[in-house]
Every structure is written in structure tokens, then in C-alpha cells.
Design a protein around this motif. Structure first.
Motif, PDB file in Angstrom:
ATOM      1  N   ARG A   1     -24.896 -48.848 -12.478  1.00 51.41           N
ATOM      2  CA  ARG A   1     -23.497 -48.508 -12.287  1.00 51.41           C
ATOM      3  C   ARG A   1     -23.061 -48.800 -10.856  1.00 51.41           C
TER       4      ARG A   1
ATOM      5  N   ASN B   1      -7.190 -46.096 -16.621  1.00 53.55           N
ATOM      6  CA  ASN B   1      -6.671 -45.385 -17.794  1.00 53.55           C
ATOM      7  C   ASN B   1      -5.279 -44.865 -17.494  1.00 53.55           C
TER       8      ASN B   1
ATOM      9  N   GLU C   1     -19.307 -42.794 -21.707  1.00 56.31           N
ATOM     10  CA  GLU C   1     -18.664 -43.946 -21.074  1.00 56.31           C
ATOM     11  C   GLU C   1     -17.198 -44.072 -21.434  1.00 56.31           C
ATOM     12  N   LYS C   2     -16.873 -43.810 -22.692  1.00 59.53           N
ATOM     13  CA  LYS C   2     -15.496 -44.037 -23.126  1.00 59.53           C
ATOM     14  C   LYS C   2     -14.634 -42.787 -23.080  1.00 59.53           C
TER      15      LYS C   2
ATOM     16  N   THR D   1      -6.501 -50.380 -25.915  1.00 64.24           N
ATOM     17  CA  THR D   1      -7.625 -50.619 -24.997  1.00 64.24           C
ATOM     18  C   THR D   1      -7.617 -52.081 -24.570  1.00 64.24           C
TER      19      THR D   1
ATOM     20  N   ARG E   1     -12.513 -51.804 -18.458  1.00 65.46           N
ATOM     21  CA  ARG E   1     -11.953 -51.324 -19.715  1.00 65.46           C
ATOM     22  C   ARG E   1     -10.830 -50.326 -19.426  1.00 65.46           C
TER      23      ARG E   1
ATOM     24  N   ASP F   1      -8.435 -36.397 -20.948  1.00 63.14           N
ATOM     25  CA  ASP F   1      -8.494 -37.389 -19.869  1.00 63.14           C
ATOM     26  C   ASP F   1      -7.137 -37.517 -19.194  1.00 63.14           C
TER      27      ASP F   1
ATOM     28  N   ASN G   1      -9.880 -38.926 -15.952  1.00 65.38           N
ATOM     29  CA  ASN G   1      -9.701 -40.232 -15.339  1.00 65.38           C
ATOM     30  C   ASN G   1      -8.498 -40.932 -15.953  1.00 65.38           C
TER      31      ASN G   1
ATOM     32  N   LYS H   1     -11.590 -46.883 -11.700  1.00 64.37           N
ATOM     33  CA  LYS H   1     -11.676 -48.043 -12.599  1.00 64.37           C
ATOM     34  C   LYS H   1     -12.857 -47.876 -13.536  1.00 64.37           C
ATOM     35  N   ASN H   2     -12.633 -48.215 -14.796  1.00 65.61           N
ATOM     36  CA  ASN H   2     -13.737 -48.152 -15.761  1.00 65.61           C
ATOM     37  C   ASN H   2     -14.474 -49.475 -15.724  1.00 65.61           C
TER      38      ASN H   2
END
Ligand SMILES: Nc1ncnc2c1ncn2[C@@H]1O[C@H](COP(=O)(O)OP(=O)(O)OP(=O)(O)O)[C@@H](O)[C@H]1O
Length: 689
Positions: free
Chosen positions: A5, A99, A171-172, A222, A237, A305, A310, A348-349
């Protein structure tokens, strides 16, 4: 595959609140007064609906007039596009891997669906956001790959319309298990789906709204952005959640009508849970930590979220300007005011960079497939060679050689690429270790000042990330795999094997031709000898000698008659006038032949070796180092007599580089022969015809 990561990059953002006041509907205009005023695009004034308030109440501040201030405020004359302009920057971030959440909050009939979905003439925020996303992707000049997918979800009476499960993905974030996600190519396609979804939405007629939505609708878009360079792939993402909440009127009517409506708690369970969350989050900011009851409803879990996690979040609070809706309006504005305090932490994802290693793996897989293909091809070619070597034409071989040279250079290129990848991985590892060293130093220094301060924690966090990276690189064995691959690319160079086979095949082909030539020569000699023998017999028989006499004559001369087959009577008798043709014998698979030499004196022949590859070239005499066997059977067809050259007392005359052998014929006086000892070196036969 473990993931690597990137360092976390977080930014704190405040939930943006926009208030939108719709115009009075036709019906409202008859009985209602307009009590909401927008000032300076930010302020909202809600007048006291009770006109009977006297001056005293007003000056004693007992009026119910309320004043608020928000990030943005829009009056009845504003369109959805006006609202969108203020939030478009939030939507832009989605394409960059951020997001965003936009939700419309308000009482039933206040204009939530109108704001989110809109009409043909006044498209709503869902429509405008979609167009922005696709426009940004279209205008993007990078080589990044985009993938847009969307899902439309309805939560009705705390039940997902499709009875799906909510799960928390590390993660999502919050995901709805089993929710169908569709990849889409254009905004129009989503809008088509959106209209289908919206038309199936549970609606009912309420006092405030003829088509009141009884469910919460969540449109989630998405955007997956793949950024590539030579050996790295980074996936960003971004997720945009657009939420149109249900109206609350019906819920309040079916429950304790009137009373709960006043304090805002008489909304359905989801909205109540949402209001509680907003309350808790507002308090959290002002008074420190407070429990936020996200899990109390499915809606708040979906919005988790967007509310504190996030996400860059926009709340559009919709209100009706009608005085009859005063309590709803004030209630909505109260929660909107509290929501202003909510903080989110956007980041940022960035997808796991293990896609690097995935890429390496893919590359190695491809190479392995390529190697297998080449091996198979080589095996096929080899079997073709074994089956039909004679059919292979020179042209085929040439084109195959060209193909091989191309393949070989490609193979070299692959190895260079693999080496590059390996170097890059080594560099990353080195950088990681250097950074780890720096971090250790920095942590030690910092700890001397403050034991467990924020800086130390941040540094330790970063140190852990680097350690993970190093461990992941080691565990994945990416370097080892690459090294193995390079070695395999070198050793499995099938082309080299094929070239060896090809050259061996050619060599064999040449040997084969030589042997065939030799066989032809021998056939010719045998044929000539038979012819000569027949002539001899004809001659002897013509002299009137019978078989017995002939045998005696031969024995006297020490000549062994090899093939006793008398020719048929009447065959023409012929004596050649000069030596001609060739004779040979075999000595350890080496052929020699005696060639006629036109320019020599009549009857003189020279024995020469017959080198394999020079049969058509000029012959070389036998060298003195080339011994002839002591007893060599020679069957010269001239003179027409078979003789055995054995140890003999017959003299050999040395003449320069030659041994002269007295003519067998002459010695035999027309039928004689003899045995000679042939040592080594050159020798010539001399015949006296
Ligand atoms: N900005 C606007 N301009 C014109 N008409 C509007 C506007 N906003 C809302 N309306 C009208 O007000 C009515 C109620 O709006 P809408 O259905 O969007 O409310 P809602 O908040 O979604 O209600 P519910 O919660 O009951 O679903 C509709 O007839 C809609 O056309």
C-alpha cells in the motif's frame, strides 16, 4: 498475493451543506404563504407562519422566525444546474480516485427527487454528475484506462428491495453483497437505467406530494482508473453515491400523527437513524468523541463513508416555502445546520500496488506460454525433419532460418525486459531499505523529545508501511521468479537446438549424396568388370581352349579365377586397344580408383584415391603416408583378367614417385598374371598392350 500500500494521504474536509427552497406548487399557491427567504446565496430566513403575532411578541423575540447560514442557499428561481455548479468540484474528484456523496435530505414533497433526478428541462444532480464524469473521461489526455460501473439500490422500510446483505469491505468500504453492478459506456445508458429504476420505485400519494417516494434510492457510480507505466499499474477507484431519501409524511401519519412531526423524530426509522447520526457527528466535532449509531439502520450504514469516512460529502437540504410546511422546514434546516459541523477525511483510493507484481506475473505467464509455443513448434519441425528430410527445400530452410533469427532477437528483447523489471524491483527494495533507515533514525530522535507523540506515531505508521512493502516483495518472491525466468529464457533457447539439428541434418544429407555417388560408381565398375570378363572368356574360348586348359593355365601363372562363368558361345570377342575405365577396391571404407589417363603412355594407369567430397574435383594421388594393405585383391578389367596381387617375387621398379609393375599381361604372355607385394606409397600400373 500480498498487497503493497502506498503511504496514506488524508485531508480533512467539512461536509458541505446546500439548501434548496422549491417554488410553491399550484395547489399550495391557493392556501399557503411563502415564508422562506434566501439572502446572499447563503442565508435562509424562515418567517413565523403565525401572522397573528403582535408587535410585543416580535420585540420580545418570541417570534418563530428562524435564520440560518449555509455553504450555499438557492431560492425557488434557481435551477438544478445552479445547484450543481456549486458542487461540481466534488464530482470532479471522483475521476481522480476520490469518494463523493451527495444526498438530498428533506421532508416529503420538499423537492428531493426533483433535485436529484430532475426533469427533461431541468436535469437533476444525478444526471449532471454523470455527464460530468463521462465528459472528464472523454477529455482526459492521459493514456489511463477508465472503467465506469453503476448500481441502483432501493431501501424500502428498512429492507433492501432485492433483499441483499450489507457487508463492510476493507478496501471498498460498505458494500451491498449481491448487488448487480453494470459496466457502462455512456451517461445516457446510466440515465436509461436510472429511469427504469426510478419508475419502479415505491411511490404513494400523500397530502404533501402526489408521488411521494416511499423508499431511499442510492445510485452509486464507480470510476476505476488504471494508470500504467512500463512496469507499474496503479488503480484509482473513485465512488460517487447519489442518494434520494424517502419522504417522511406517510410514516408520521401512520404513527403518532402530529406530535412526532413537531420534534422531527417522527420520520421513518432510516431517517431517524440518519438524524441521530448527524446529531452525534455534530456533537463529536464540538465536544469530542461521541458514539455514532451508524448500525441502527441500513441507510446510515450505506451513508457511513459519506458522513464521516473517506468521502467528500454534500448534503442538499430541500425545503418547501409553504407556511404549512414550517415545522418540516425548520426541522430540516436544524439538521442541516448541525451537519455543517461534520468532518470527513478524504483520501485517494489507490488500489494495491501489488498490481506491479501482478504485471510481472502476467508478463512471466506470457513468456512461459511463448516458451511452450516455441518448444511445441520446434518439436513439430524436428518431427517433420525426421519424416521427410529429402522434401525440405532450400527456400523453406531459408525462410525458417529468417524466422528463427527473428525469434532469437525477440527472445533477447524479452530477456532485456525481464532484466529491466528485475532492476526496478531491486531499486524499489533499496529505496525502501534506505527509507526504513531514515525512519528509524527519525523515530529515535523524536522519541528523545516526546515518547509517543503524534509525529512518532505517524513515523511509526510509515515505517510499518515500508516494512510491509519489503516483506511483501520478499514473500512474493517476485525477484526470484524474474531471475528464474531470465535463466529459463537463456537455457530454453530452443532455436539454438534447432540450429544444431538443422546443421546435422545438412551434414547427413551431404554424406548421403556422397554414398549414393559411390554406390553408383561401384555399380558402374561391377558392370564394366562383368563386360570385360565376358570379353576375356570369349577371347579365350575363341583361341580354342577349353575350361580345363584354362584352369591349368591360370594355376601356372598363380592367378585365381574368380568368377567361373563361361560366356555364352557366339559372343563377339573384342580386345580393347588401350587401358580405360576405372577399378577400385575397398579399404576400411575408403574408396580408391584407378583412372584412365588419356595423356599417359598407352596402357599406363595411375591409382588415385577418391576423396568423398572431391569426387567431381581433380583427384589426388595416394600419399606415401597412405599404406596399401599387403595383400590386396585387385580386379582390373584391363587386361581382361582377374589377378590377385599377393606377396610375390615379381620386382617392383621404382620410377620417381611411382612403382612400376611389370605388365601382368606381358608377363603372362597373353594370359599371365602374378602376385606382387605392394608396400606403400604411390604406384602405377604399366601395361604393355
Ligand atoms: N425546483 C422545483 N421547481 C419546480 N417544481 C418543483 C421543484 N422542486 C420540487 N418541485 C415539485 O414539487 C413536488 C414534490 O417534489 P418531489 O417529488 O421532488 O419531492 P420529494 O421531496 O422527493 O418528495 P417525497 O419525499 O415525498 O418523495 C413535485 O411535484 C415537483 O415537481
Amino acid at each position: 498475493m500480498p498487497s503493497i500500500r502506498p503511504p496514506a494521504w488524508k485531508q480533512t474536509a467539512t461536509l458541505q451543506v446546500a439548501v434548496k427552497c422549491r417554488p410553491l406548487t399550484e395547489a399550495e399557491r391557493q392556501q399557503n404563504r411563502h415564508i422562506v427567504h434566501i439572502t446572499n446565496n447563503k442565508g435562509v430566513i424562515v418567517l413565523d407562519p403565525d401572522l397573528s403575532k403582535d408587535y410585543l411578541d416580535l420585540i420580545q423575540n418570541r417570534t418563530k422566525e428562524k435564520r440560518y447560514s449555509f455553504d450555499h442557499a438557492f431560492g425557488p428561481e434557481c435551477t438544478n444546474t445552479d445547484v450543481y455548479k456549486c458542487i461540481s468540484s466534488t464530482i470532479d474528484g471522483v475521476v481522480q480516485g476520490l469518494n463523493a456523496t451527495v444526498f438530498a435530505y428533506g421532508a416529503t414533497g420538499s423537492g428531493k427527487t426533483y433535485t436529484m433526478v430532475g426533469t427533461h428541462n431541468d436535469p437533476g444532480l444525478m444526471v449532471l454528475s454523470l455527464h460530468t464524469i463521462f465528459d472528464l473521461i472523454k477529455k482526459d489526455e492521459s493514456s489511463d484506462e477508465f472503467e465506469v460501473s453503476c448500481s441502483y439500490l432501493e431501501v424500502y422500510n428498512e429492507v433492501f428491495f432485492l433483499h441483499l446483505e450489507l457487508r463492510e469491505d476493507p478496501e471498498k468500504g460498505i458494500v451491498v453483497a449481491g448487488l448487480r453492478t453494470i459496466k457502462v459506456q455512456s451517461a445516457d445508458k446510466i440515465l436509461e437505467l436510472l429511469n427504469i429504476g426510478n419508475s419502479r420505485r415505491k411511490t404513494e400519494s400523500t397530502e404533501a406530494n402526489a408521488t411521494s417516494s416511499r423508499s431511499h434510492a442510492v445510485l452509486e457510480i464507480t470510476v476505476k482508473r488504471k494508470q500504467r507505466n512500463n512496469y507499474r499499474t496503479q488503480v484509482l477507484r473513485g465512488k460517487l453515491a447519489l442518494v434520494d431519501l424517502a419522504g417522511s409524511e406517510r410514516a408520521s401519519e401512520t404513527q403518532n400523527a402530529g406530535q412526532k412531526l413537531r420534534d422531527g423524530a417522527n420520520i421513518n426509522r432510516s431517517l431517524l437513524a440518519l438524524a441521530n447520526c448527524i446529531n452525534a457527528l455534530g456533537k463529536q466535532h464540538k465536544k469530542g468523541l461521541a458514539y455514532v449509531p451508524y448500525r441502527n439502520s441500513k441507510l446510515t450504514r450505506i451513508l457511513k463513508d459519506g458522513l464521516s469516512g473517506n468521502s467528500q460529502t454534500v448534503m442538499v437540504a430541500t425545503v418547501s416555502p409553504a407556511d404549512g410546511q414550517y415545522h418540516h422546514t425548520v426541522n430540516t434546516l436544524k439538521y442541516a445546520d448541525r451537519a455543517k459541523e461534520i468532518k470527513t477525511h478524504i483520501q485517494k483510493n489507490i488500489g494495491p500496488i501489488d498490481t506491479h507484481i501482478t504485471d510481472y506475473e502476467r508478463m512471466i505467464d506470457n513468456l512461459q506460454v511463448e516458451v511452450c509455443r516455441l518448444k511445441k513448434e520446434l518439436a513439430e519441425k524436428e518431427s517433420q525433419l525426421c519424416k521427410k528430410p529429402a522434401e525440405k527445400t532450400a527456400d523453406d530452410e531459408l525462410s525458417w532460418l529468417n524466422f528463427l533469427s527473428r525469434e532469437t532477437s525477440e527472445n533477447v528483447q524479452e530477456r532485456i525486459n525481464l532484466q529491466k523489471a528485475l532492476l526496478e524491483l531491486e531499486e524499489t527494495n533499496l529505496r525502501n531499505r534506505i527509507e526504513l533507515q531514515h525512519l528509524d533514525d527519525a523515530i529515535a530522535k523524536r522519541q528523545a523529545v516526546e515518547k509517543d507523540g503524534a509525529v512518532v506515531q505517524a513515523l511509526s505508521l510509515r515505517r510499518q508501511v515500508i516494512l510491509d512493502n519489503i516483506r511483501d516483495n520478499d514473500e512474493s518472491g517476485a525477484m526470484r521468479q524474474l531471475q528464474d525466468m531470465i535463466e529459463e529464457a537463456v537455457s530454453s533457447n530452443g532455436n539454438r537446438t534447432y540450429l544444431n539439428i538443422l546443421s546435422q541434418y545438412r551434414l547427413l544429407g551431404m554424406t548421403n549424396t556422397e554414398l549414393q555417388f559411390e554406390i553408383a560408381m561401384r555399380d558402374q565398375i561391377i558392370h564394366s568388370q562383368r563386360e570385360a570378363q565376358r570379353n576375356l572368356w570369349n577371347m579365350l574360348l575363341g583361341l580354342g581352349l577349353d575350361q580345363k586348359q584354362l584352369m591349368e593355365l591360370a594355376a601356372r601363372q598363380g592367378v585365381t579365377i574368380e568368377d567361373w562363368t563361361a560366356p555364352s558361345v557366339g559372343t563377339a570377342m573384342r580386345l580393347p586397344s588401350s587401358p580405360s575405365g576405372a577399378f577400385c577396391w575397398q579399404e576400411h571404407h575408403t574408396s580408391y580408383c584407378m583412372m584412365s589417363q588419356e595423356k599417359l603412355a598407352p596402357g599406363r594407369c595411375e591409382l588415385r584415391p577418391m576423396p568423398r567430397r572431391q569426387q567431381r574435383q581433380q583427384q589426388q594421388p595416394i600419399s606415401s603416408s597412405h599404406p596399401l594393405p599387403l595383400s590386396t585383391r585387385v580386379s582390373p578389367f584391363l587386361p581382361p583378367l582377374s589377378v590377385s596381387l599377393r606377396r610375390s617375387k615379381l620386382p617392383l621398379y621404382h620410377a620417381g614417385s611411382c612403382f612400376l609393375l611389370p605388365s601382368v599381361l606381358a608377363a603372362s604372355g597373353g594370359g599371365g598374371g602374378g602376385s606382387v607385394t605392394v608396400k606403400k606409397g604411390y604406384f602405377n600400373f604399366y601395361f604393355a598392350p
